[in-house]
Write an enzyme that holds these catalytic residues in place. Structure first.
Site, PDB file in Angstrom:
ATOM      1  N   LEU A 181       0.830  -1.215   0.000  1.00  0.00           N
ATOM      2  CA  LEU A 181       0.000   0.000   0.000  1.00  0.00           C
ATOM      3  C   LEU A 181       0.857   1.254   0.000  1.00  0.00           C
ATOM      4  CD1 LEU A 181      -2.508  -1.357   2.683  1.00  0.00           C
ATOM      5  CD2 LEU A 181      -2.970  -1.139   0.225  1.00  0.00           C
ATOM      6  N   ASP A 241       9.325  -5.057  -5.466  1.00  0.00           N
ATOM      7  CA  ASP A 241      10.212  -6.191  -5.721  1.00  0.00           C
ATOM      8  C   ASP A 241      11.041  -6.494  -4.465  1.00  0.00           C
ATOM      9  OD1 ASP A 241       9.217  -5.816  -8.278  1.00  0.00           O
ATOM     10  OD2 ASP A 241      10.968  -4.676  -8.941  1.00  0.00           O
TER      11      ASP A 241
END
Lengths: 311, 311
Positions: A217, A248
């Site tokens: 988020l 990532d």
């Protein structure tokens, strides 16, 4: 060893310009090229964290050679499989005046059935010695839409934990294979489940097969939903920096703990800590390792009341 | 044959995106690659006009190979000289929603003294059979700042007309060699002469060595100033389209007439007509040949009163 599949790698090229103004010409004051794509970034962060990893990367053309050369130069363990089409580029334009980051992604080369089979074979060969399998990023044109589902099946048959970080059709088809962890961001979750409420979306994703869902988020941290439990996690102080690749890095942090069979709150903590430390790195796949080590325990992990989770 | 030197060629890559919004990620719906750089665009337009041309292009690396392959595929007569550094890219982002064109240019590879000498040698060898010499675009890093001046000297010694289209230091150093025609746009003229009045700027450029100056003024057409005379030229109807490469097309149109030793008003007419026809082409270096042939005589060329020119 954590096996990381980057089905659609890229040569990431970052241009620094004085200021990016649509409709004008800018001269790049610097050009930075390196191997990229979500999976390559995940493998790079795992390598920096000291976690044994192997990146599986199908590559082709001149930019594919540059990707291979950069992985070798970085000392990142990798296995290249050759494809006929040229590896794509992602173009990042960094506006020096205001720090704005603008990206343009090429779609990637068409991959043939036999080229995709070579990726599947590489996973089949490597997965018996893997502590986890990570499938990250888009599928290239030509790959079967359930390509990640097939790889996840292979890992599950061997009892190897699986992590999926992709979007769109590849995400929907992949979660049907029951990956242990899926990490969409809010946009990807909304696209896949039709709701912009992260908790509702995560529950819908679980209903479609994902065992655990981490929703990133941005500055709001991360939401984790698993069987009968959910947590929110975040850092005590918001960091400024380069958020490209932060997702990532979260996958890398989570995969490292998942491979060690740690409990979900600890998997979540590392995801948030590594992601946060990556914001201080110059490029996607970089992180401030000292920051991660120092601030890891300061990550706030709070359980969400079960009544809301069992909706 | 019109000899065209592109000292700093590029692989031009055009990405079409739905809309370019700084700070966001866009997926390119199409990727178009071809040989570019001002000189290559000039040679491409000359070739389309049926004017014999030879493009001299120093190239290196993977993108240099793509430049060479594209010139060959286009059937454009060219001579490549090999350089160690990789040929640069220019990135064009076309925003489909509003047609906005945004460019990011790489600076280009460092060229060694011997690599630059090879360019000079190629010009020395080819210029005796040339009807004109065009030097277009930036000089690559490492080339002498008066690099174009040396090439213009070689042509002048052989009585070959010369055209210079560059900017900054390369422009100032180049006009000292007395090129027959210089074609700055308003921005380049202002940078080089310190005035934003095109007529004053053109007169200052003549005082520094340029024999004739064509100032391209976008939709306002073109201003020409030579020894004791000046003209304004424009098209009767403003065209909408792709203005990238319109200046290069003007250089091609002018060079073709200059090579044929036509009077300046006719050189100016072709510059405006070909430039205008290029706006209807899809990419820099393309033109609508029928439009040029049909509208060539409709270009309005007006002499400016001599009292203003002799300031």
């Amino acid at each position: 060893m954590i096996l990381v599949v980057t089905a659609n790698p890229a040569l990431d090229v970052t241009y620094t310009v004085p200021v990016l103004t649509p409709g004008t010409m800018s001269r790049a004051s610097s050009v930075h090229r390196r191997a990229g794509g979500k999976g390559v970034n995940v493998a790079r962060v795992l390598h920096a964290l000291g976690a044994p990893t192997l990146a599986l990367v199908p590559c082709g053309g001149g930019d594919g050679r540059l990707v291979g050369a950069d992985l070798a130069a970085a000392g990142l363990p990798h296995e290249l499989s050759s494809i006929a089409g040229p590896t794509r580029r992602t173009v990042t334009i960094l506006s020096a005046a205001d720090g704005t980051v603008t990206l343009v992604n090429e779609p990637g080369p068409l991959v043939s059935a036999s080229e995709w089979d070579a990726v599947v074979s590489a996973v089949r060969r490597r997965v018996p010695r893997a502590s986890a399998l990570v499938c990250a990023g888009s599928l290239p044109p030509g790959a079967p839409v359930d390509g990640y589902a097939e790889l996840i099946d292979l890992a599950r048959q061997g009892g190897v934990p699986t992590v999926l970080d992709t979007s769109g059709e590849a995400l929907l088809a992949g979660i049907a294979a029951g990956p242990d962890l899926v990490k969409p961001n809010a946009t990807e979750l909304c696209e896949a489940t039709g709701t912009d409420d992260p908790l509702t979306g995560a529950l819908r994703m679980r209903a479609r097969g994902a065992r655990t869902v981490f929703v990133s988020l941005g500055a709001e941290g991360m939401l984790a939903v698993t069987d009968g439990a959910a947590w929110r996690a975040g850092v005590p102080r918001r960091l400024r920096g380069n958020t490209t690749g932060a997702g990532d890095a979260a996958v890398a942090g989570a995969s490292m703990e998942l491979a060690a069979r740690r409990p979900w709150p600890e998997v979540l903590r590392s995801a948030v800590s590594v992601s946060s430390a990556s914001v201080l790195g110059a490029y996607a796949g970089d992180l401030d390792l000292d920051h991660h080590r120092r601030e890891h325990r300061a990550v706030i992990v709070e359980e969400i009341h079960a009544a809301r989770v069992d909706v």
